[in-house]
Design a protein around this motif. Structure first.
Motif, short mmCIF file in Angstrom:
data_model
loop_
_atom_site.label_atom_id
_atom_site.label_comp_id
_atom_site.label_asym_id
_atom_site.label_seq_id
_atom_site.Cartn_x
_atom_site.Cartn_y
_atom_site.Cartn_z
N ALA A 1 0.84 -1.20 0.00
CA ALA A 1 0.00 0.00 0.00
C ALA A 1 0.88 1.25 0.00
CB ALA A 1 -0.93 0.00 1.21
N GLN A 2 1.94 1.19 0.77
CA GLN A 2 2.86 2.33 0.88
C GLN A 2 3.57 2.60 -0.46
OE1 GLN A 2 6.53 2.03 3.38
NE2 GLN A 2 5.06 2.44 5.02
N VAL A 3 4.04 1.52 -1.06
CA VAL A 3 4.76 1.69 -2.34
C VAL A 3 3.82 2.23 -3.41
CG1 VAL A 3 6.07 0.51 -4.16
CG2 VAL A 3 6.45 -0.10 -1.77
N GLN B 1 3.56 5.61 -6.97
CA GLN B 1 2.57 5.65 -8.05
C GLN B 1 3.00 4.83 -9.27
OE1 GLN B 1 1.27 9.81 -8.41
NE2 GLN B 1 -0.05 9.22 -6.72
N PRO B 2 3.22 3.54 -9.05
CA PRO B 2 3.65 2.68 -10.15
C PRO B 2 2.51 2.48 -11.16
CG PRO B 2 3.06 1.37 -8.25
CD PRO B 2 2.97 2.80 -7.81
N SER C 1 3.02 -3.01 -15.39
CA SER C 1 3.36 -4.28 -14.76
C SER C 1 3.84 -4.10 -13.31
CB SER C 1 4.39 -5.05 -15.59
OG SER C 1 5.66 -4.46 -15.44
N ASP C 2 4.47 -2.96 -13.00
CA ASP C 2 4.87 -2.72 -11.60
C ASP C 2 3.65 -2.71 -10.68
OD1 ASP C 2 7.56 -2.54 -12.23
OD2 ASP C 2 7.47 -0.37 -12.56
N LEU C 3 2.63 -2.00 -11.11
CA LEU C 3 1.41 -1.92 -10.30
C LEU C 3 0.78 -3.31 -10.18
CD1 LEU C 3 -0.71 -0.28 -8.76
CD2 LEU C 3 -1.87 0.15 -10.93
N ARG C 4 0.80 -4.06 -11.28
CA ARG C 4 0.19 -5.39 -11.25
C ARG C 4 0.91 -6.30 -10.25
NH1 ARG C 4 -0.10 -4.98 -16.99
NH2 ARG C 4 1.38 -6.66 -17.29
N VAL C 5 2.24 -6.22 -10.23
CA VAL C 5 2.99 -7.03 -9.26
C VAL C 5 2.58 -6.68 -7.84
CG1 VAL C 5 5.28 -7.33 -8.26
CG2 VAL C 5 5.02 -7.40 -10.72
N LEU C 6 2.45 -5.40 -7.58
CA LEU C 6 2.10 -4.95 -6.22
C LEU C 6 0.68 -5.40 -5.84
CD1 LEU C 6 3.75 -1.45 -6.48
CD2 LEU C 6 4.44 -3.28 -4.90
N ILE C 7 -0.23 -5.31 -6.79
CA ILE C 7 -1.61 -5.75 -6.53
C ILE C 7 -1.62 -7.26 -6.27
CG2 ILE C 7 -3.86 -6.12 -7.65
CD1 ILE C 7 -3.65 -3.27 -8.73
N ALA D 1 -4.56 2.62 -11.31
CA ALA D 1 -3.58 2.82 -12.38
C ALA D 1 -3.80 4.16 -13.10
CB ALA D 1 -3.66 1.69 -13.39
N LEU D 2 -5.06 4.48 -13.37
CA LEU D 2 -5.32 5.65 -14.21
C LEU D 2 -5.43 6.96 -13.43
CD1 LEU D 2 -7.89 4.13 -16.74
CD2 LEU D 2 -5.41 4.40 -17.00
N GLN D 3 -5.93 6.87 -12.19
CA GLN D 3 -6.16 8.11 -11.44
C GLN D 3 -5.06 8.39 -10.44
OE1 GLN D 3 -8.81 10.01 -12.17
NE2 GLN D 3 -9.91 8.58 -13.50
N GLN D 4 -4.24 7.40 -10.16
CA GLN D 4 -3.16 7.54 -9.17
C GLN D 4 -3.62 8.26 -7.89
OE1 GLN D 4 0.42 8.77 -11.41
NE2 GLN D 4 0.56 6.57 -11.73
N PRO D 5 -4.63 7.68 -7.26
CA PRO D 5 -5.16 8.31 -6.05
C PRO D 5 -4.16 8.21 -4.90
CG PRO D 5 -6.07 6.13 -6.31
CD PRO D 5 -5.26 6.39 -7.53
N VAL D 6 -4.29 9.10 -3.94
CA VAL D 6 -3.44 9.04 -2.74
C VAL D 6 -4.31 9.11 -1.49
CG1 VAL D 6 -1.36 10.00 -3.79
CG2 VAL D 6 -3.10 11.54 -2.86
#
Lengths: 224, 224
Positions: A64-66, A71-72, A75-81, B68-73
């Motif tokens: 969650a922190q990363v 803001q990956p 594929s980076d975001l997919r790995v984290l998910i 992925a698209l909105q990069q929420p924080v």
């Protein structure tokens, strides 16, 4: 920025794999507890489970922190998910190992049924191997291997049915098995669920690779 | 951009709550199947479960997309992570409802035990209420209510122990109960797990509010 993200993801990869191996150890130990009614080892499974729970919380917190800070995308975001989601699947497998230990305690040690216990040990070894395979598929990002594991899960349904039938037969022909019989059925159900969780992890490996969320196992409505 | 994100989150909120109500309906129907051995309703539970699975996949896909698209924080990201994680908890509850239907089919209808079935129906109502409460806590983002639900879960352990003891007694005193007895135990275990999942959802509501990942229930090592 990019380098930091890569490093963080690499660390998370390793932590996730380590958690997987901890769970595999838990399954192995729980099976030994079941076979040998070893109380010291039973305690160890429970302690190990606390560590597994902490790993899950750590992975959830860290991913969650990363995601928030780096803001990956893609594929980076997919790995984290994948790590965020699949850590729950591993943790649940650990829960089932704990439940097997508790279930074992309720079995009347003077009236065990060797034939059924042999099937359950075989089932455990099968599930244990499935878990090691899915960790391997995860580590090597091997989508094909992940997909092939869903078929392995079908064997568990056979084991479950065997245990159920033989436990019923045993209880019907000799009332001394009414303590162990239901626990055998419950333990088989725990192993069967573990197989489902391996399939879930496989699905997340496919997602990491393709971005598509798929169902690899039989639909739940067909599950027993 | 901000307005789009708000709208997307609002839609996901509604979809998540709707999925929760679908699962609640599934539990209610599965309990009716258990009470009345109603085959048409059993079929409906299985059909409803496919819809629940689709909801989970939809929520996973959609939250991943929005991230992925909105990069929420900050709190926006926390809400999305909560939906991403807690959708699995809801889906698993649905799985257990399906398993109750399958378990019911294996009960010898000519040898049921009313006393135990009454306890299981009470247990089901308790779990069903817990689920409705946690959906309510989710919808109103009510952290206090979410936290209070963990205590409700303890009642389920009592129910489980009662069912286990009475089923064993019944099987020991009359072999005609060896078909139903183990299934009663298994069904009680399913309801007990459902309670655990409600606690999980509660934990995610706390996370949405505070950013902290907590454990509200008893640790798993104490779980039965």
């Amino acid at each position: 920025m990019r380098k930091i993200l890569e490093e963080q993801i690499e660390n998370l990869h390793q932590d996730f794999a380590k958690m997987g191996f901890d769970v595999a150890k838990s399954i192995e130990n729980a099976t030994n507890v079941f076979e040998n009614h070893d109380e010291a080892l039973a305690k160890k499974v429970l302690e190990n489970d606390s560590a597994i729970n902490e790993s899950e919380i750590y992975l959830e917190r860290k991913t969650a922190q990363v995601i928030a800070l780096q803001q990956p995308v893609a594929s980076d975001l997919r790995v984290l998910i994948t790590i965020l989601k699949a850590s729950s699947d591993l943790e649940r497998m650990g829960d089932h190992a704990v439940s097997i230990v508790h279930s074992t305690k309720r079995i009347d040690v003077n009236n065990r049924n060797q034939e059924i216990e042999d099937i359950l040990v075989k089932m455990s070894k099968h599930v244990h191997k499935m878990l090691l395979d899915v960790i391997d598929a995860y580590v090597h990002n091997d989508e094909e291997k992940a997909r092939s594991l869903a078929a392995d899960d079908e064997v568990n349904d056979d084991y479950l049915r065997q245990v159920r039938r033989k436990a019923l037969d045993a209880m019907q022909s000799d009332p001394k098995f009414v303590s162990a019989g239901p626990e055998y059925m419950v333990i088989a159900t725990h192993f069967e669920r573990m197989g489902d969780y391996v399939t879930n992890v496989s699905e997340w490996i496919v997602y990491t690779n393709t971005g598509r969320i798929v169902e690899l196992g039989p639909t739940d409505s067909k599950r027993e």
